[in-house]
Design an enzyme around this catalytic site. Sequence first.
Site, PDB file in Angstrom:
ATOM      1  N   HIS A   1       1.725  10.928  -6.860  1.00  0.00           N
ATOM      2  CA  HIS A   1       0.446  11.398  -6.301  1.00  0.00           C
ATOM      3  C   HIS A   1      -0.669  10.507  -6.846  1.00  0.00           C
ATOM      4  O   HIS A   1      -0.695  10.225  -8.051  1.00  0.00           O
ATOM      5  CB  HIS A   1       0.191  12.853  -6.690  1.00  0.00           C
TER       6      HIS A   1
ATOM      7  N   LEU B   1       5.643  19.030   3.160  1.00  0.00           N
ATOM      8  CA  LEU B   1       6.227  19.851   2.097  1.00  0.00           C
ATOM      9  C   LEU B   1       7.744  19.620   2.115  1.00  0.00           C
ATOM     10  O   LEU B   1       8.333  19.510   3.195  1.00  0.00           O
ATOM     11  CB  LEU B   1       5.922  21.324   2.392  1.00  0.00           C
TER      12      LEU B   1
ATOM     13  N   ASN C   1       4.914   1.109  -1.428  1.00  0.00           N
ATOM     14  CA  ASN C   1       5.621   1.524  -2.643  1.00  0.00           C
ATOM     15  C   ASN C   1       7.128   1.484  -2.426  1.00  0.00           C
ATOM     16  O   ASN C   1       7.877   1.062  -3.306  1.00  0.00           O
ATOM     17  CB  ASN C   1       5.193   2.935  -3.053  1.00  0.00           C
TER      18      ASN C   1
HETATM   19  C1  GRF Z   1       0.290   6.090  -2.316  1.00  0.00           C
HETATM   20  O1  GRF Z   1      -1.009   5.914  -2.819  1.00  0.00           O
HETATM   21  C2  GRF Z   1       0.886   7.339  -2.912  1.00  0.00           C
HETATM   22  O2  GRF Z   1       0.396   7.686  -4.200  1.00  0.00           O
HETATM   23  C3  GRF Z   1       0.427   8.380  -1.961  1.00  0.00           C
HETATM   24  O3  GRF Z   1       0.480   7.781  -0.694  1.00  0.00           O
HETATM   25  C4  GRF Z   1       0.282   6.375  -0.830  1.00  0.00           C
HETATM   26  C5  GRF Z   1       1.422   5.701  -0.122  1.00  0.00           C
HETATM   27  O4  GRF Z   1       1.181   4.343   0.047  1.00  0.00           O
HETATM   28  N1  GRF Z   1       1.193   9.607  -2.061  1.00  0.00           N
HETATM   29  P1  GRF Z   1       2.352   3.425   0.680  1.00  0.00           P
HETATM   30  O5  GRF Z   1       2.800   4.078   1.957  1.00  0.00           O
HETATM   31  O6  GRF Z   1       3.453   3.357  -0.341  1.00  0.00           O
HETATM   32  O7  GRF Z   1       1.705   2.102   0.894  1.00  0.00           O
END
Ligand code: GRF
Length: 192
Positions: A104, A87, A14
């Site tokens: 999330h 956190l 991401n």
């Molecule tokens: C994603 O699915 C996000 O929603 C969750 O952790 C995952 C991270 O994936 N909190 P990446 O590290 O961005 O591949």
Amino acid sequence: MKRIAIFASGSGSNAQNIAEYFEEKELAEVSLILANTPKAYVLERAKELEIPAYFFDRKNFYHSDEILEIIKEHKIDYIVLAGFLWLFPHNIIQAFPNKVINIHPALLPNYGGRGMYGMKVHNAIVANKETESGITIHYVNEAYDEGQIIFQAKCELLPTDTADDLANKIHDLEFKHFPEVIENLLTAEGTF
Ligand code: GRF
């Protein structure tokens, strides 16, 4: 040009997707990447993207202003948590009111909270035979996954879907919506 810092604990797909999205834009850039372990693959992605990156431990994250100082040195305007598992600390939330958001991989308030992350979320949803899931983007406060919700998008679950199938559907939703939601918040006057 608004400057974004991204916190991640793992792969960072991401983070890379967001960085590449804003490479084409005048509005903002990902100027800093931070991880809570030297093993996080996001640090490799940061190197490839030529984005300054740091990793830290619990001591300098929770018991010093070191990370806050690094963020200020890089003149960061907004903070995005993308797969960050710890956190978030009081001092940084206080310094960036309504300027810290998280994604999330479920429809909060369900399937959120301490210990609910990654495949643990998808396994629980499939085990409970849910017929839909989705993503939630929310402001970050000092409790896991409890900040005000900004955006949600849903996906259907087929009775035959495995947790991996769900994880792929969620990843597609994240890649489509997360950069756009950040862009919309950045263009919104005054607040994040
Ligand atoms: C994603 O699915 C996000 O929603 C969750 O952790 C995952 C991270 O994936 N909190 P990446 O590290 O961005 O591949």
